[in-house]
Design an enzyme around this catalytic site. Sequence first.
Site, PDB file in Angstrom:
ATOM      1  N   GLU A  55       5.719  -9.181   8.202  1.00 47.78           N
ATOM      2  CA  GLU A  55       4.465  -9.144   8.956  1.00 47.78           C
ATOM      3  C   GLU A  55       3.512 -10.234   8.470  1.00 47.78           C
ATOM      4  O   GLU A  55       2.900 -10.947   9.277  1.00 47.78           O
ATOM      5  CB  GLU A  55       3.809  -7.769   8.809  1.00 47.78           C
ATOM      6  CG  GLU A  55       4.565  -6.646   9.499  1.00 47.78           C
ATOM      7  CD  GLU A  55       4.010  -5.274   9.130  1.00 47.78           C
ATOM      8  OE1 GLU A  55       2.799  -5.189   8.835  1.00 47.78           O
ATOM      9  OE2 GLU A  55       4.781  -4.289   9.112  1.00 47.78           O
ATOM     10  N   TYR A 109      10.085  -1.110   3.166  1.00 49.90           N
ATOM     11  CA  TYR A 109       8.642  -1.356   3.276  1.00 49.90           C
ATOM     12  C   TYR A 109       8.272  -2.770   2.807  1.00 49.90           C
ATOM     13  O   TYR A 109       7.550  -3.484   3.527  1.00 49.90           O
ATOM     14  CB  TYR A 109       7.865  -0.297   2.499  1.00 49.90           C
ATOM     15  CG  TYR A 109       6.375  -0.375   2.716  1.00 49.90           C
ATOM     16  CD1 TYR A 109       5.789   0.113   3.885  1.00 49.90           C
ATOM     17  CD2 TYR A 109       5.537  -0.943   1.756  1.00 49.90           C
ATOM     18  CE1 TYR A 109       4.425   0.038   4.092  1.00 49.90           C
ATOM     19  CE2 TYR A 109       4.170  -1.018   1.954  1.00 49.90           C
ATOM     20  CZ  TYR A 109       3.617  -0.524   3.120  1.00 49.90           C
ATOM     21  OH  TYR A 109       2.258  -0.611   3.329  1.00 49.90           O
TER      22      TYR A 109
END
Length: 231
Positions: A176, A169
């Site tokens: 991102e 994660y």
Amino acid sequence: MPATKTTTPRPSGPSGLTRGYLFTYNTANLLAWGTCIAYTASLLPAALASNSLPTVFNQTFNPLLLATQSLALLEVVHSLVRLVRAPFITTAMQVASRLLVVWGILAPFGGEIVGAKGAQAGDYAYMGCVAAWGITEVIRYGFFAITLSGGSVPAWWTWLRYNTFYVLYPIGISSECTLIFKALGPAGELNPLYRYFLIAVLVIYVPGSYVLYTHMIAQRRKVLRGKRRAD
């Protein structure tokens, strides 16, 4: 004596056509993400050896990642109509962040921030997304597909399902954010308002990521606590 009611336990999970549909959906996603990961990994040795990492983006984004990630829109629908028990808000947040990256960043600006000479940070961020998203989804969709098929999920797969996110994660989120940051320049040239929107997204990413991360940790504790009780 008053009549006593006999209750029949409800079967856990979906049944009938719903189960068949969800099994097909999860299996299709498992195969799609598996293909995406395997094909990208097959291109890396030659790309790294020849210092041509941007070509990996050009060869994988349109035919694989864009279509594969777009399938996640159905997850929002599944949550909204209660086909699955996943919370709508957290599902929508996670899907929206990824669709922003693929449709709002990589689709219009990928050639400038990833698949171009000198875009090394963008190239590695793209690889981070493919790795973090792909490994996570292969594990997750495989877990659901096995469960919906009526099979027993191996203990090691369950461990992967509820532990690998601790590492994957943060990799995914940082990748991102890097891609969004790299797109600020091209977005501003397209429309200044779009640049301001992306800046706002980066500001929201910090609390939003915290909400999703803590939600996954809470889900892990809940599942493993229930598993220990069952054992």
